[in-house]
Design a protein around this motif. Structure first.
Motif, PDB file in Angstrom:
ATOM      1  N   ILE A  42       0.707  -1.073   0.034  1.00 33.35           N
ATOM      2  CA  ILE A  42       0.028   0.272   0.015  1.00 33.35           C
ATOM      3  C   ILE A  42       0.901   1.309   0.007  1.00 33.35           C
ATOM      4  O   ILE A  42       0.677   2.159  -0.844  1.00 33.35           O
ATOM      5  CB  ILE A  42      -0.876   0.137   1.206  1.00 33.35           C
ATOM      6  CG1 ILE A  42      -2.176  -1.278   0.864  1.00 33.35           C
ATOM      7  CG2 ILE A  42      -1.596   1.294   1.591  1.00 33.35           C
ATOM      8  CD1 ILE A  42      -3.015  -1.365   2.190  1.00 33.35           C
ATOM      9  N   ILE A  43       1.948   1.262   0.647  1.00 35.31           N
ATOM     10  CA  ILE A  43       2.894   2.377   0.900  1.00 35.31           C
ATOM     11  C   ILE A  43       3.246   2.600  -0.684  1.00 35.31           C
ATOM     12  O   ILE A  43       3.425   3.806  -0.815  1.00 35.31           O
ATOM     13  CB  ILE A  43       4.125   2.061   1.957  1.00 35.31           C
ATOM     14  CG1 ILE A  43       3.673   2.017   3.323  1.00 35.31           C
ATOM     15  CG2 ILE A  43       5.021   3.269   1.622  1.00 35.31           C
ATOM     16  CD1 ILE A  43       4.577   1.930   4.186  1.00 35.31           C
ATOM     17  N   LYS A  44       3.829   1.688  -1.447  1.00 34.97           N
ATOM     18  CA  LYS A  44       4.447   1.725  -2.774  1.00 34.97           C
ATOM     19  C   LYS A  44       3.152   2.346  -3.593  1.00 34.97           C
ATOM     20  O   LYS A  44       3.439   2.985  -4.377  1.00 34.97           O
ATOM     21  CB  LYS A  44       4.941   0.565  -3.200  1.00 34.97           C
ATOM     22  CG  LYS A  44       6.301   0.271  -2.563  1.00 34.97           C
ATOM     23  CD  LYS A  44       6.855  -1.097  -3.157  1.00 34.97           C
ATOM     24  CE  LYS A  44       7.999  -1.496  -2.494  1.00 34.97           C
ATOM     25  NZ  LYS A  44       8.422  -2.984  -2.947  1.00 34.97           N
ATOM     26  N   ALA A  45       2.019   1.898  -3.348  1.00 37.02           N
ATOM     27  CA  ALA A  45       0.983   2.323  -4.409  1.00 37.02           C
ATOM     28  C   ALA A  45       0.592   3.672  -4.185  1.00 37.02           C
ATOM     29  O   ALA A  45       0.458   4.480  -5.087  1.00 37.02           O
ATOM     30  CB  ALA A  45      -0.422   1.301  -3.965  1.00 37.02           C
ATOM     31  N   THR A  46       0.641   4.102  -2.571  1.00 37.80           N
ATOM     32  CA  THR A  46       0.364   5.539  -2.629  1.00 37.80           C
ATOM     33  C   THR A  46       1.590   6.626  -3.302  1.00 37.80           C
ATOM     34  O   THR A  46       1.371   7.502  -3.781  1.00 37.80           O
ATOM     35  CB  THR A  46       0.254   6.004  -1.296  1.00 37.80           C
ATOM     36  OG1 THR A  46       1.187   5.547  -0.377  1.00 37.80           O
ATOM     37  CG2 THR A  46      -1.151   5.333  -0.634  1.00 37.80           C
ATOM     38  N   ALA A  47       2.614   5.890  -3.075  1.00 37.22           N
ATOM     39  CA  ALA A  47       3.834   6.854  -3.674  1.00 37.22           C
ATOM     40  C   ALA A  47       3.731   6.792  -5.027  1.00 37.22           C
ATOM     41  O   ALA A  47       3.893   8.014  -5.943  1.00 37.22           O
ATOM     42  CB  ALA A  47       5.285   6.168  -3.282  1.00 37.22           C
ATOM     43  N   LEU A  48       3.249   5.600  -5.873  1.00 35.22           N
ATOM     44  CA  LEU A  48       3.187   5.815  -7.384  1.00 35.22           C
ATOM     45  C   LEU A  48       1.930   6.676  -7.646  1.00 35.22           C
ATOM     46  O   LEU A  48       2.018   7.116  -8.702  1.00 35.22           O
ATOM     47  CB  LEU A  48       2.991   4.396  -7.654  1.00 35.22           C
ATOM     48  CG  LEU A  48       4.364   3.326  -7.757  1.00 35.22           C
ATOM     49  CD1 LEU A  48       3.772   1.956  -8.246  1.00 35.22           C
ATOM     50  CD2 LEU A  48       5.382   3.995  -8.885  1.00 35.22           C
ATOM     51  N   GLN A  49       0.963   6.862  -6.766  1.00 34.20           N
ATOM     52  CA  GLN A  49      -0.324   7.447  -7.122  1.00 34.20           C
ATOM     53  C   GLN A  49       0.114   9.037  -7.319  1.00 34.20           C
ATOM     54  O   GLN A  49      -0.126   9.712  -8.203  1.00 34.20           O
ATOM     55  CB  GLN A  49      -1.328   7.292  -5.984  1.00 34.20           C
ATOM     56  CG  GLN A  49      -2.200   8.566  -6.168  1.00 34.20           C
ATOM     57  CD  GLN A  49      -3.212   8.462  -7.277  1.00 34.20           C
ATOM     58  OE1 GLN A  49      -3.423   7.306  -7.905  1.00 34.20           O
ATOM     59  NE2 GLN A  49      -3.670   9.511  -7.585  1.00 34.20           N
ATOM     60  N   GLN A  50       0.954   9.334  -6.122  1.00 33.72           N
ATOM     61  CA  GLN A  50       1.663  10.740  -6.284  1.00 33.72           C
ATOM     62  C   GLN A  50       2.426  11.158  -7.557  1.00 33.72           C
ATOM     63  O   GLN A  50       2.390  12.098  -8.235  1.00 33.72           O
ATOM     64  CB  GLN A  50       2.535  11.170  -5.002  1.00 33.72           C
ATOM     65  CG  GLN A  50       1.494  11.161  -3.793  1.00 33.72           C
ATOM     66  CD  GLN A  50       2.289  11.259  -2.543  1.00 33.72           C
ATOM     67  OE1 GLN A  50       3.604  11.305  -2.306  1.00 33.72           O
ATOM     68  NE2 GLN A  50       1.503  11.086  -1.322  1.00 33.72           N
ATOM     69  N   LYS A  51       3.142  10.055  -7.850  1.00 38.17           N
ATOM     70  CA  LYS A  51       4.280  10.492  -8.985  1.00 38.17           C
ATOM     71  C   LYS A  51       3.750  10.277 -10.386  1.00 38.17           C
ATOM     72  O   LYS A  51       3.938  11.016 -11.275  1.00 38.17           O
ATOM     73  CB  LYS A  51       5.300   9.189  -8.907  1.00 38.17           C
ATOM     74  CG  LYS A  51       6.480   9.474  -9.612  1.00 38.17           C
ATOM     75  CD  LYS A  51       7.678   8.513  -9.704  1.00 38.17           C
ATOM     76  CE  LYS A  51       8.586   8.612 -10.942  1.00 38.17           C
ATOM     77  NZ  LYS A  51       9.609   7.466 -10.668  1.00 38.17           N
ATOM     78  N   HIS A  52       2.690   9.257 -10.543  1.00 39.63           N
ATOM     79  CA  HIS A  52       2.117   8.986 -11.912  1.00 39.63           C
ATOM     80  C   HIS A  52       0.802   9.465 -12.231  1.00 39.63           C
ATOM     81  O   HIS A  52       0.202   9.640 -13.132  1.00 39.63           O
ATOM     82  CB  HIS A  52       2.157   7.492 -12.118  1.00 39.63           C
ATOM     83  CG  HIS A  52       3.736   7.124 -12.321  1.00 39.63           C
ATOM     84  ND1 HIS A  52       4.460   6.889 -13.426  1.00 39.63           N
ATOM     85  CD2 HIS A  52       4.294   6.323 -11.292  1.00 39.63           C
ATOM     86  CE1 HIS A  52       5.627   6.432 -13.069  1.00 39.63           C
ATOM     87  NE2 HIS A  52       5.400   6.092 -11.864  1.00 39.63           N
ATOM     88  N   GLN A  53       0.069   9.769 -11.068  1.00 37.32           N
ATOM     89  CA  GLN A  53      -1.398  10.282 -11.259  1.00 37.32           C
ATOM     90  C   GLN A  53      -2.092   9.354 -12.134  1.00 37.32           C
ATOM     91  O   GLN A  53      -2.592   9.899 -12.996  1.00 37.32           O
ATOM     92  CB  GLN A  53      -1.538  11.788 -11.582  1.00 37.32           C
ATOM     93  CG  GLN A  53      -0.647  12.661 -10.565  1.00 37.32           C
ATOM     94  CD  GLN A  53      -0.561  14.058 -10.943  1.00 37.32           C
ATOM     95  OE1 GLN A  53      -0.844  14.204 -12.116  1.00 37.32           O
ATOM     96  NE2 GLN A  53       0.012  14.847 -10.128  1.00 37.32           N
ATOM     97  N   PRO A  54      -2.140   8.142 -11.709  1.00 35.64           N
ATOM     98  CA  PRO A  54      -3.062   7.171 -12.752  1.00 35.64           C
ATOM     99  C   PRO A  54      -4.524   7.608 -12.670  1.00 35.64           C
ATOM    100  O   PRO A  54      -5.128   8.020 -11.743  1.00 35.64           O
ATOM    101  CB  PRO A  54      -2.807   5.751 -12.083  1.00 35.64           C
ATOM    102  CG  PRO A  54      -2.462   6.084 -10.498  1.00 35.64           C
ATOM    103  CD  PRO A  54      -1.885   7.427 -10.514  1.00 35.64           C
ATOM    104  N   ALA A  55      -5.104   7.108 -14.010  1.00 36.01           N
ATOM    105  CA  ALA A  55      -6.511   7.561 -14.039  1.00 36.01           C
ATOM    106  C   ALA A  55      -7.120   6.227 -13.825  1.00 36.01           C
ATOM    107  O   ALA A  55      -8.470   6.585 -13.356  1.00 36.01           O
ATOM    108  CB  ALA A  55      -6.761   7.816 -15.709  1.00 36.01           C
ATOM    109  N   SER A  56      -6.723   5.235 -13.552  1.00 39.25           N
ATOM    110  CA  SER A  56      -7.623   3.977 -12.875  1.00 39.25           C
ATOM    111  C   SER A  56      -6.411   3.157 -11.953  1.00 39.25           C
ATOM    112  O   SER A  56      -5.247   3.373 -12.145  1.00 39.25           O
ATOM    113  CB  SER A  56      -8.170   3.113 -14.148  1.00 39.25           C
ATOM    114  OG  SER A  56      -7.027   2.994 -15.102  1.00 39.25           O
TER     115      SER A  56
END
Length: 187
Positions: A42-56
């Motif tokens: 979950i920690i990596k997922a939130t970091a990737l969310q901030q970096k890549h701003q995925p649409a899905s």
């Protein structure tokens, strides 16, 4: 935009602790011209969310020792328009309802193939004629994982209150705490 620059499709976050699943789905999405980013915590997922701003996002119900349901509000806090699909090897009405109430768009049972995921996300990238859609490998969920998911469901129903969840389960609070701690430490 400079000449020759290729626009990259929006990222699709895949959060699952199963490395085979992550690799298979990411490869399949890349072959369709999509941009997957993968996380096994979950920690990596939130970091990737901030970096890549995925649409899905495609989120497993269980990521490591944590509930993937925890990730839904975190992703939505960064992007209220993100479309989230929750996957699980053991579906239950309670977890499906919880996922949808938290903001997931859909809830799918494993095994699932790439086209089912793309369909749930309303993404119409299709494979070339000569490529078959791989089915994500099915793995039977072990009994301890089924128990863990059930304990998480009951905990969620009691807003994380271990004493109330233990009473609901008809077990001592310490027994429930040990089961939760044992599962968190193993892997």
């Amino acid at each position: 935009m400079s000449p020759g620059k290729v626009l990259e499709s929006p990222a699709i976050l895949i959060a699952d602790d199963d490395q085979t699943f992550l690799h298979t789905l990411a490869t399949s999405l890349r072959k369709r011209g999509l941009n997957p980013v993968t996380a096994d915590t979950i920690i990596k997922a939130t970091a990737l969310q901030q970096k890549h701003q995925p649409a899905s996002a495609v989120v497993d119900l269980k990521i490591g020792s944590e509930s993937g349901l925890r990730l839904i509000p975190l992703l939505l806090s960064f992007n209220p328009n993100i479309e989230i699909i929750v996957l699980t090897g053991y579906a239950s009405i309670a977890t499906a309802v919880s996922a949808i109430k938290l903001g997931a768009k859909d809830y799918l049972c494993k095994p699932v193939d790439t086209l089912q995921i793309l369909s749930a996300l309303n993404i119409s990238k299709i494979p070339p004629d000569n490529e078959q859609c791989p089915v994500i490998p099915e793995t039977r969920m072990p009994v301890y994982q089924l128990e863990w998911e059930y304990l998480q469901k009951v905990l969620l129903e009691h807003n994380g209150n271990i004493s109330a969840a233990a009473r609901s389960l008809g077990m001592h609070r310490r027994t429930l705490q040990r089961k939760l701690n044992k599962r968190s430490g193993s892997r």
